[in-house]
Write a protein that holds these residues in place. Sequence first.
Motif, PDB file in Angstrom:
ATOM      1  N   ILE A  25       0.853  -1.198   0.000  1.00  0.00           N
ATOM      2  CA  ILE A  25       0.000   0.000   0.000  1.00  0.00           C
ATOM      3  C   ILE A  25       0.884   1.242   0.000  1.00  0.00           C
ATOM      4  N   LEU A  26       1.914   1.203   0.851  1.00  0.00           N
ATOM      5  CA  LEU A  26       2.848   2.319   0.941  1.00  0.00           C
ATOM      6  C   LEU A  26       3.488   2.584  -0.419  1.00  0.00           C
ATOM      7  N   THR A  27       3.892   1.486  -1.067  1.00  0.00           N
ATOM      8  CA  THR A  27       4.554   1.633  -2.361  1.00  0.00           C
ATOM      9  C   THR A  27       3.618   2.266  -3.381  1.00  0.00           C
ATOM     10  N   SER A  28       2.356   1.803  -3.399  1.00  0.00           N
ATOM     11  CA  SER A  28       1.453   2.325  -4.419  1.00  0.00           C
ATOM     12  C   SER A  28       1.098   3.777  -4.127  1.00  0.00           C
ATOM     13  N   LEU A  29       1.114   4.174  -2.836  1.00  0.00           N
ATOM     14  CA  LEU A  29       0.785   5.552  -2.505  1.00  0.00           C
ATOM     15  C   LEU A  29       1.947   6.490  -2.805  1.00  0.00           C
ATOM     16  N   TRP A  45      16.174  -2.663  -1.046  1.00  0.00           N
ATOM     17  CA  TRP A  45      16.771  -3.684  -1.919  1.00  0.00           C
ATOM     18  C   TRP A  45      18.118  -4.143  -1.358  1.00  0.00           C
ATOM     19  N   GLN A  46      18.946  -3.157  -0.990  1.00  0.00           N
ATOM     20  CA  GLN A  46      20.273  -3.527  -0.487  1.00  0.00           C
ATOM     21  C   GLN A  46      20.179  -4.316   0.811  1.00  0.00           C
ATOM     22  N   CYS A  47      19.293  -3.864   1.707  1.00  0.00           N
ATOM     23  CA  CYS A  47      19.109  -4.597   2.963  1.00  0.00           C
ATOM     24  C   CYS A  47      18.679  -6.029   2.682  1.00  0.00           C
ATOM     25  N   CYS A  48      17.811  -6.198   1.673  1.00  0.00           N
ATOM     26  CA  CYS A  48      17.310  -7.541   1.359  1.00  0.00           C
ATOM     27  C   CYS A  48      18.458  -8.482   1.040  1.00  0.00           C
ATOM     28  N   VAL A 185      10.919   0.190  -7.641  1.00  0.00           N
ATOM     29  CA  VAL A 185       9.651   0.355  -6.924  1.00  0.00           C
ATOM     30  C   VAL A 185       8.662  -0.694  -7.408  1.00  0.00           C
ATOM     31  N   GLN A 186       8.633  -0.874  -8.737  1.00  0.00           N
ATOM     32  CA  GLN A 186       7.683  -1.808  -9.332  1.00  0.00           C
ATOM     33  C   GLN A 186       7.901  -3.239  -8.831  1.00  0.00           C
ATOM     34  N   PHE A 187       9.202  -3.596  -8.653  1.00  0.00           N
ATOM     35  CA  PHE A 187       9.506  -4.983  -8.280  1.00  0.00           C
ATOM     36  C   PHE A 187       9.911  -5.146  -6.823  1.00  0.00           C
ATOM     37  N   LEU A 188       9.608  -4.122  -6.016  1.00  0.00           N
ATOM     38  CA  LEU A 188       9.956  -4.220  -4.594  1.00  0.00           C
ATOM     39  C   LEU A 188       9.347  -5.471  -3.963  1.00  0.00           C
ATOM     40  N   TRP A 189       8.114  -5.764  -4.374  1.00  0.00           N
ATOM     41  CA  TRP A 189       7.448  -6.953  -3.824  1.00  0.00           C
ATOM     42  C   TRP A 189       8.264  -8.202  -4.085  1.00  0.00           C
TER      43      TRP A 189
END
Lengths: 382, 234
Positions: A25-29, A45-48, A185-189
């Motif tokens: 939700i945060l990402t889409s907002l 991403w880097q933390c992941c 952002v698009q592929f954060l999920w």
Amino acid sequence: MKSKTSRGYLLNTVIVVVLFIGFQILTSLKGSEGSFKLVIVPSIWQCCYLMVLAASLNLVLGFMGQLSLGHCGFMAIGAYTAALLSLACERAGLFENKSDLSFLLVLIASVLAAGILAALLSFLIGIPALRLKGDYLAIITLGFGMIIINIINNLPFCGQDGLAQGSAAASLYKNGLGFGSKAKVQFLWFALVVTILSLTLMFMFVRSKYGRAIRAIRDDEIAASASGVNTSYYKVLTFAYSAFFAGVAGALYSCTNATLSTSSFAFTNGGILNSTFVVVMVVLGGMGSLTGSVVAATIMFFVNYQIKNGAWVEHLPASVSGVFEYPMLVYALVLIIVILFRPKGIFGSYEFSLQNLIPDIRRARERRKAAKAERKEAQAHG
Amino acid sequence: MLEVNNLNVFYGAIHALKGISLTVGDGELVSLIGANGAGKTTTLHAISGLLPIASGSILLDGKELQKIPSHKIISLGLAHVPEGRHVFARMTVEENLRMGAYIQRDQKSIQKNLDKVYEYFPRLKERWKQLAGTLSGGEQQMLATGRALMTDPTIVLMDEPSMGLSPLLVKEIFSIIETLHRNGITILLVEQNAKMALAVSDRAYVLETGTISMSGKAEELANDDRVRKAYLGA
């Protein structure tokens, strides 16, 4: 007992799903906002990949007690495998742009291939190396970490500076795995799902029969063998399992970065990706605690980020900010401080869990009280 | 039950065991006594496959043990209690015992063996949740022994169970060994404490620098002048 564990699993799953949806939700907002897009998302991403990397080394170092100093070598293999595979797919015309469904399939295949190739190579190294003990394994893995960099450097399609130069770089950035800030952002999920899945699989491993066997090997190899544990088999298997996730971390790395260069995985690299740096993360978090590794990876990323980008660095006296030019000095200091004051690391071998948080805190407080009382009594008796 | 024939073991160029032969019959308690460095521990390690042997044969119920890797030997009913209380220091007492039953799948029989071990060693039951590394020396020895019993072994190799223990605990450990023996478990015991070992054993072998110098009934050896002089201090 059994219902308690399954309740714990359920609780964890619900929390992970809720957090994940919250993130979506945060990402889409805020997805198009500048600071979110340019700072926060790339940081996540880097933390992941750092979390997956640190946790995977913890399997070998913390749970099995074998010192491996070449973990970034496996990560490099994963990064290059994923990048090259996605490039090849793009050249073959399997996808046109990143919104295609077929790109998602290529992405998944690249991550899996990265892990599998890293695991296969770790088999080749692990079979002779893990018959040796202690220092010898450290030396062999250290050598491996250096050799693999040279091998990649000399591959014709990777080149001296890897995929950073020439047309390959541009096409990697645009068309292969390298994600621009919008794609991130698009592929954060995807990064979150891969990280959660990897951590879950590692948790399952250490909770299983295999986990018990490798902890037994760490504590006493002779007794483990006398109890019927095939020590060589478990050592090689764990080494490969760990390398698989290092490879997955490498694939995430190649998504995060626009370019790939072997120097960022090299042992002499002063940045955040260095096999010793990963060891520091594992020791900081606590050897034998996967949640510790996750926390430590986040902390070390934050420290690294602040040293390099923090606005406050400029206000420091020159003698202090001069030290920050050499981040490895700071990490060495962190390691020394941890070893001096909390040799078990932040978590020791404790695993953080929401369900057990309150009883665990209560128990720890009682234990401390008991220890204090004991000390007092000992003093009173002289 | 256990038959060792003409066993030779080398550590590099050092000839550690020079053609040892010994037998342990069904239900017997046999001890192997000798000075430091005589090769007692080496013998046990060779039997349970922790050391490669140069020549000779080791037969357990007719099966050649030297061809079987060490982690598989335990499933043939041979358990080894290593010297110096090798316990898993960072696991709890119960986890240690469950590790002993690692090769077993049947939860029911594991639980049964666990209860049996707790019966032998009530002290372990009191401390089932404690980390093994925080146990006292005697308790660690009990734990290592209990762990070996978790597989329901037919023969147990015990390596220096009295090492570093107070005289009171040595007595307790030996009374447990006698109990196990009475319950029909075959035991090959390696001991420096020759007096105690000879007192509980049926038969004994005396090991001297890699060869067996004497063997016979335990009482006879205990009364033998040479043994008394060399090992019993009388």
